[in-house]
Write a protein that holds these residues in place. Structure first.
Motif, PDB file in Angstrom:
ATOM      1  N   ASN A  32      28.469  -6.414 -28.674  1.00 52.28           N
ATOM      2  CA  ASN A  32      29.583  -6.147 -29.568  1.00 52.28           C
ATOM      3  C   ASN A  32      30.735  -7.129 -29.382  1.00 52.28           C
ATOM      4  OD1 ASN A  32      30.235  -5.170 -27.086  1.00 52.28           O
ATOM      5  ND2 ASN A  32      31.162  -3.287 -27.803  1.00 52.28           N
ATOM      6  N   LYS A  33      30.590  -8.100 -28.541  1.00 50.63           N
ATOM      7  CA  LYS A  33      31.613  -9.127 -28.327  1.00 50.63           C
ATOM      8  C   LYS A  33      31.330 -10.307 -29.253  1.00 50.63           C
ATOM      9  CE  LYS A  33      33.275  -7.272 -24.481  1.00 50.63           C
ATOM     10  NZ  LYS A  33      34.370  -7.208 -23.686  1.00 50.63           N
ATOM     11  N   SER A  34      32.354 -10.915 -29.761  1.00 50.18           N
ATOM     12  CA  SER A  34      32.195 -12.102 -30.577  1.00 50.18           C
ATOM     13  C   SER A  34      31.883 -13.291 -29.684  1.00 50.18           C
ATOM     14  CB  SER A  34      33.462 -12.400 -31.352  1.00 50.18           C
ATOM     15  OG  SER A  34      33.741 -11.364 -32.240  1.00 50.18           O
ATOM     16  N   LYS A  42      24.004   9.508 -38.310  1.00 50.15           N
ATOM     17  CA  LYS A  42      25.291   9.004 -37.811  1.00 50.15           C
ATOM     18  C   LYS A  42      25.281   7.485 -37.704  1.00 50.15           C
ATOM     19  CE  LYS A  42      28.729   9.437 -34.131  1.00 50.15           C
ATOM     20  NZ  LYS A  42      29.273   8.164 -34.517  1.00 50.15           N
ATOM     21  N   LEU A  43      24.166   6.925 -37.228  1.00 48.59           N
ATOM     22  CA  LEU A  43      24.043   5.476 -37.113  1.00 48.59           C
ATOM     23  C   LEU A  43      24.184   4.805 -38.479  1.00 48.59           C
ATOM     24  CD1 LEU A  43      23.394   2.885 -35.551  1.00 48.59           C
ATOM     25  CD2 LEU A  43      20.973   3.444 -35.811  1.00 48.59           C
ATOM     26  N   ILE A  44      23.479   5.318 -39.470  1.00 48.36           N
ATOM     27  CA  ILE A  44      23.559   4.736 -40.820  1.00 48.36           C
ATOM     28  C   ILE A  44      24.980   4.863 -41.368  1.00 48.36           C
ATOM     29  CG2 ILE A  44      22.795   5.020 -43.209  1.00 48.36           C
ATOM     30  CD1 ILE A  44      20.011   5.667 -42.085  1.00 48.36           C
ATOM     31  N   TYR A  45      25.592   6.025 -41.193  1.00 46.73           N
ATOM     32  CA  TYR A  45      26.964   6.219 -41.663  1.00 46.73           C
ATOM     33  C   TYR A  45      27.912   5.212 -41.011  1.00 46.73           C
ATOM     34  CZ  TYR A  45      31.520   8.273 -42.482  1.00 46.73           C
ATOM     35  OH  TYR A  45      32.826   8.447 -42.833  1.00 46.73           O
ATOM     36  N   ASP A  46      27.831   5.101 -39.690  1.00 46.66           N
ATOM     37  CA  ASP A  46      28.703   4.170 -38.966  1.00 46.66           C
ATOM     38  C   ASP A  46      28.470   2.724 -39.401  1.00 46.66           C
ATOM     39  OD1 ASP A  46      29.787   6.294 -37.593  1.00 46.66           O
ATOM     40  OD2 ASP A  46      28.719   5.889 -35.718  1.00 46.66           O
ATOM     41  N   MET A  47      27.217   2.358 -39.624  1.00 49.70           N
ATOM     42  CA  MET A  47      26.924   0.991 -40.042  1.00 49.70           C
ATOM     43  C   MET A  47      27.499   0.716 -41.437  1.00 49.70           C
ATOM     44  SD  MET A  47      23.080   0.535 -38.537  1.00 49.70           S
ATOM     45  CE  MET A  47      22.887  -1.183 -38.948  1.00 49.70           C
ATOM     46  N   LYS A  48      27.380   1.670 -42.332  1.00 50.98           N
ATOM     47  CA  LYS A  48      27.910   1.483 -43.689  1.00 50.98           C
ATOM     48  C   LYS A  48      29.430   1.454 -43.704  1.00 50.98           C
ATOM     49  CE  LYS A  48      23.940   3.113 -46.223  1.00 50.98           C
ATOM     50  NZ  LYS A  48      23.393   4.074 -47.175  1.00 50.98           N
ATOM     51  N   GLN A  49      30.058   2.121 -42.745  1.00 53.23           N
ATOM     52  CA  GLN A  49      31.522   2.112 -42.638  1.00 53.23           C
ATOM     53  C   GLN A  49      32.022   0.925 -41.813  1.00 53.23           C
ATOM     54  OE1 GLN A  49      33.527   4.418 -44.228  1.00 53.23           O
ATOM     55  NE2 GLN A  49      31.582   4.972 -45.158  1.00 53.23           N
ATOM     56  N   PHE A  50      31.090   0.116 -41.310  1.00 53.90           N
ATOM     57  CA  PHE A  50      31.401  -1.022 -40.444  1.00 53.90           C
ATOM     58  C   PHE A  50      32.129  -0.570 -39.176  1.00 53.90           C
ATOM     59  CE2 PHE A  50      31.029  -2.822 -44.693  1.00 53.90           C
ATOM     60  CZ  PHE A  50      30.060  -3.785 -44.467  1.00 53.90           C
ATOM     61  N   SER A  51      31.841   0.646 -38.723  1.00 50.75           N
ATOM     62  CA  SER A  51      32.478   1.152 -37.503  1.00 50.75           C
ATOM     63  C   SER A  51      31.497   1.222 -36.337  1.00 50.75           C
ATOM     64  CB  SER A  51      33.077   2.536 -37.757  1.00 50.75           C
ATOM     65  OG  SER A  51      32.067   3.462 -38.103  1.00 50.75           O
ATOM     66  N   TYR A  52      30.232   0.835 -36.561  1.00 48.89           N
ATOM     67  CA  TYR A  52      29.231   0.856 -35.487  1.00 48.89           C
ATOM     68  C   TYR A  52      29.512  -0.261 -34.494  1.00 48.89           C
ATOM     69  CZ  TYR A  52      24.868   0.191 -32.992  1.00 48.89           C
ATOM     70  OH  TYR A  52      23.939   0.039 -32.007  1.00 48.89           O
ATOM     71  N   ARG A  53      29.559   0.099 -33.221  1.00 43.70           N
ATOM     72  CA  ARG A  53      29.711  -0.875 -32.139  1.00 43.70           C
ATOM     73  C   ARG A  53      28.614  -0.616 -31.121  1.00 43.70           C
ATOM     74  NH1 ARG A  53      32.164  -2.764 -35.582  1.00 43.70           N
ATOM     75  NH2 ARG A  53      34.385  -3.129 -35.727  1.00 43.70           N
ATOM     76  N   PRO A  54      27.686  -1.554 -30.965  1.00 41.82           N
ATOM     77  CA  PRO A  54      26.576  -1.316 -30.027  1.00 41.82           C
ATOM     78  C   PRO A  54      27.045  -1.307 -28.581  1.00 41.82           C
ATOM     79  CG  PRO A  54      26.498  -3.557 -30.858  1.00 41.82           C
ATOM     80  CD  PRO A  54      27.595  -2.855 -31.610  1.00 41.82           C
ATOM     81  N   TYR A  55      26.348  -0.525 -27.777  1.00 46.49           N
ATOM     82  CA  TYR A  55      26.594  -0.515 -26.336  1.00 46.49           C
ATOM     83  C   TYR A  55      26.006  -1.789 -25.740  1.00 46.49           C
ATOM     84  CZ  TYR A  55      27.937   4.403 -26.394  1.00 46.49           C
ATOM     85  OH  TYR A  55      28.576   5.584 -26.616  1.00 46.49           O
ATOM     86  N   PRO A  56      26.467  -2.189 -24.554  1.00 45.49           N
ATOM     87  CA  PRO A  56      25.861  -3.348 -23.888  1.00 45.49           C
ATOM     88  C   PRO A  56      24.371  -3.091 -23.634  1.00 45.49           C
ATOM     89  CG  PRO A  56      27.855  -2.650 -22.753  1.00 45.49           C
ATOM     90  CD  PRO A  56      27.545  -1.604 -23.781  1.00 45.49           C
ATOM     91  N   VAL A  57      23.608  -4.156 -23.558  1.00 45.10           N
ATOM     92  CA  VAL A  57      22.175  -4.074 -23.296  1.00 45.10           C
ATOM     93  C   VAL A  57      21.930  -4.413 -21.833  1.00 45.10           C
ATOM     94  CG1 VAL A  57      19.929  -5.069 -23.859  1.00 45.10           C
ATOM     95  CG2 VAL A  57      21.632  -4.737 -25.656  1.00 45.10           C
ATOM     96  N   LYS A  58      21.134  -3.600 -21.158  1.00 47.86           N
ATOM     97  CA  LYS A  58      20.793  -3.894 -19.767  1.00 47.86           C
ATOM     98  C   LYS A  58      19.618  -4.865 -19.739  1.00 47.86           C
ATOM     99  CE  LYS A  58      22.299   0.404 -17.662  1.00 47.86           C
ATOM    100  NZ  LYS A  58      21.888   1.554 -16.858  1.00 47.86           N
TER     101      LYS A  58
END
Length: 85
Positions: free
Chosen positions: A80-82, A49-65
């Protein structure tokens, strides 16, 4: 030094599995509530799923603690913020 234009050719199931194995076990639970062990229970599906989302440019990472020495969570970094440097 050679510029890398597209990193996706380096992202594949094998490299992601290797990076998963290298991650320490006692990390802070993610902001999505997921632990390393929970993610690993369905590792193949999660990586696919991660690879698919990345190739579709739809992957958005969660915030990092962010964790400090006494294990208190002090901040979350939203990757994921610019932002501009």
């Amino acid at each position: 030094m050679k510029k890398v234009q597209n990193l996706m050719k380096y992202v594949n199931v094998n490299t992601l599995k290797e990076m998963y194995k290298r991650q320490p076990k006692n990390k802070v639970i993610g902001t999505d509530g997921m632990t390393k062990e929970m993610y690993g229970e369905h590792l193949e599906d999660n990586i696919d799923k991660l690879i698919y989302d990345m190739k579709q440019f739809s992957y958005r990472p969660y915030p990092v603690k962010i964790k400090i020495a006494n294990n208190e969570i002090v901040s979350e970094l939203h990757l994921n913020k610019s932002f501009k440097i």
